[in-house]
Scaffold this active site. Structure first.
Site, short mmCIF file in Angstrom:
data_model
loop_
_atom_site.label_atom_id
_atom_site.label_comp_id
_atom_site.label_asym_id
_atom_site.label_seq_id
_atom_site.Cartn_x
_atom_site.Cartn_y
_atom_site.Cartn_z
N HIS A 55 -30.63 -30.27 -51.86
CA HIS A 55 -29.47 -31.08 -52.25
C HIS A 55 -29.81 -32.56 -52.29
O HIS A 55 -29.01 -33.42 -51.90
CB HIS A 55 -28.28 -30.84 -51.31
CG HIS A 55 -27.77 -29.43 -51.33
ND1 HIS A 55 -26.87 -28.99 -52.28
CD2 HIS A 55 -28.03 -28.37 -50.54
CE1 HIS A 55 -26.60 -27.71 -52.05
NE2 HIS A 55 -27.29 -27.31 -51.01
N ASN A 128 -20.36 -24.87 -51.49
CA ASN A 128 -20.91 -24.94 -52.85
C ASN A 128 -19.78 -24.73 -53.86
O ASN A 128 -18.63 -24.49 -53.50
CB ASN A 128 -21.99 -23.86 -53.06
CG ASN A 128 -23.26 -24.17 -52.30
OD1 ASN A 128 -23.75 -25.29 -52.29
ND2 ASN A 128 -23.81 -23.16 -51.64
N TYR A 338 -28.45 -27.96 -40.13
CA TYR A 338 -28.00 -29.17 -40.81
C TYR A 338 -28.06 -30.38 -39.90
O TYR A 338 -28.55 -31.45 -40.29
CB TYR A 338 -26.58 -28.97 -41.36
CG TYR A 338 -26.54 -28.26 -42.69
CD1 TYR A 338 -27.17 -27.01 -42.84
CD2 TYR A 338 -25.90 -28.80 -43.79
CE1 TYR A 338 -27.14 -26.35 -44.06
CE2 TYR A 338 -25.88 -28.15 -45.00
CZ TYR A 338 -26.50 -26.93 -45.13
OH TYR A 338 -26.47 -26.28 -46.34
#
Length: 480
Positions: A55, A128, A338
């Site tokens: 990303h 998403n 993350y």
């Protein structure tokens, strides 16, 4: 074959199963003793600097979430506390595979990441523009991402790698079908839906938990490029999405999304036809209808892209009372992965950067470290550990979550065993009209250009299992 090398850990220990993570029961949750999983995820987060490992190419804006319907029966989160309540937020959209300088108009999944600055701290929803994903076990996530990145010898993206992985991962069929359909190549991010994708949970004031999925339905409608139109767009500009989003907001054409949830009780989850925590599956709307929550609007462009978009760090580890996780294996791994990626990319105290800083009060005992540019216990130097006798911050038991059931033995369960990975792609395929199917076949045919026959045939066999017409259509597009 006998000449194949034994797969090992980085310290040379042989690995017996590289397909399935350790979980307590077939539906999870994951076990922290799974060193192989932690090592794969942690290593992946450190493979590229300084841009995001995935990303990397993104576009962002600020806005608000306005609550339009009472869902307090499901969640005690203050963000949902009353109809009309507004919460500031920042969104970042992105492609998955491309580097920071890649073209916007590429066939790829679009990231849909949201940070809400609530009264109880930041709530991040990392999703998403698709309700499903390519893999259901986080143990395969680094392998999948490797197929999307550049080949180590040619330094080119490899269609062979992508189709080789997908053809050996039948759980990818649902997402592959979406990616290769019209919706796999949106013109911009104002004209896409967003999904939390994972199964989360909501907890109400009585301590009752339900499982939930988040949906963001675009008010702008859907717009897509064909492959040919995308080539023409890229020939004119590599920044088509940035131009569209920035330009629309700048002239006051604020994009909006209607926000919904789906809800499933624990009892319903026990009889659901699939694993309700499987991110490669959706919950049928007929059985679990959309429940209105509110409206998300983006109405302010960043003043400085680097400070407010590149430094924005989203992680599903950021939840608030009333919103929590589930045994979803991919979600559980992302809760770690993350935040760890941000610690590596931005620094130890990344959440104190202005765009990530909560608007509520922050009190913790994390000491020192790189980027300690705020109070380091100098205001109360004796209260740097817990428990302490010097008026340091303390826990509050009212925020302890209620339990959820966990059963089963700790084992590397085969997530592909007794799992129908074709029924939902079949239902999706049958929703397409003839024109959509023809474009799907053509998109796949072009994407398979140059891929070895063995891999193509293996993938065609998966298409056949979805629907014989699916496989036949792709064969025709390939000239077979």
């Amino acid at each position: 074959m006998s000449d194949k090398k034994q797969l090992t850990t980085t310290s040379g220990n042989p690995i017996g199963d590289n397909q399935n993570s350790l979980s307590a029961g077939a539906r999870g949750p994951l076990m922290v003793q799974d060193y192989q999983l932690i090592e794969k995820l942690a290593h992946q987060n450190r493979e590229r600097i300084p841009e995001r490992a995935v990303h990397a190419k993104g576009w962002g804006a600020f806005g608000t979430l306005t609550i339009t319907n009472d869902i307090t029966q499901y969640s005690k989160a203050k963000v949902f506390s009353e109809v009309g309540k507004k919460t500031d937020m920042v969104a970042r959209f992105s492609t998955v595979a491309g580097e920071a300088g890649a073209a916007d108009a590429e066939r790829d999944v679009r990231g849909f990441s949201l940070k809400f600055y609530t009264d109880e701290g930041n709530w991040d929803l990392v999703g998403n523009n698709t309700p499903v994903f390519f893999v259901r076990d986080a143990y395969k996530f680094p392998d999948f991402i490797h197929t999307q990145k550049r080949h180590p010898k040619t330094n080119l993206r490899s269609s062979t790698a992508k189709w080789d992985f997908w053809s050996q991962s039948p759980e990818s069929m649902h997402q592959v079908t979406i990616l290769m359909s019209d919706r796999g190549l949106p013109t911009d991010v104002r004209h896409i839906n967003g999904y939390g994708s994972h199964t989360y949970s909501l907890i109400n004031a009585e301590g009752e938990r339900v499982w939930c999925k988040f949906h963001f339905k675009t008010q702008q409608g859907h717009k897509h490029y064909t492959d040919e139109e995308a080539e023409q767009a890229i020939a004119k500009s590599r920044e088509t999405t940035q131009e569209d989003l920035f330009g629309a907001i700048e002239k006051g054409d604020f994009p909006k999304w209607n926000v919904f949830i789906q809800v499933m009780t624990q009892v319903q989850s026990e009889t659901f036809e699939h694993d309700p925590f499987d991110i490669t599956k959706v919950w049928p709307h007929a059985d679990y209808p959309l429940i209105e929550v509110g409206v998300m609007e983006l109405n302010r462009n960043p003043q400085n892209y680097f400070a407010e978009v590149e430094n924005a760090a989203y992680s599903p580890s950021n939840i608030v009372p009333g919103i929590s996780w589930s045994p979803d294996k991919m979600l559980q791994a992302r809760v770690f992965s993350y935040a760890d990626a941000h610690r590596y990319r931005l620094g130890t105290h990344y959440e104190h950067l202005p765009v990530n800083r909560p608007k509520s009060q922050v009190n913790h005992y994390h000491k020192d470290g790189s980027m300690r540019f705020f109070d380091n216990f100098h205001e109360n130097p004796d209260a740097y550990y817990e428990p302490n006798s010097f008026n340091g911050p303390v826990e509050d038991k009212q925020y302890v979550e209620p339990p959820f059931p966990v059963t089963g033995d700790g084992y590397r369960y085969n997530h592909r065993e007794n799992n129908d990975d074709f029924v939902q792609p079949r239902a999706l395929f049958n929703l397409f009209d003839d024109g959509q199917k023809e474009r799907l076949f053509g998109n796949i045919g072009r994407a398979m250009d140059g891929v070895p026959d063995e891999i193509v045939e293996r993938q065609l066999a998966l298409f056949d299992k979805v629907d014989p017409a699916y496989g036949a259509g792709v064969r025709k597009a390939l000239g077979r």
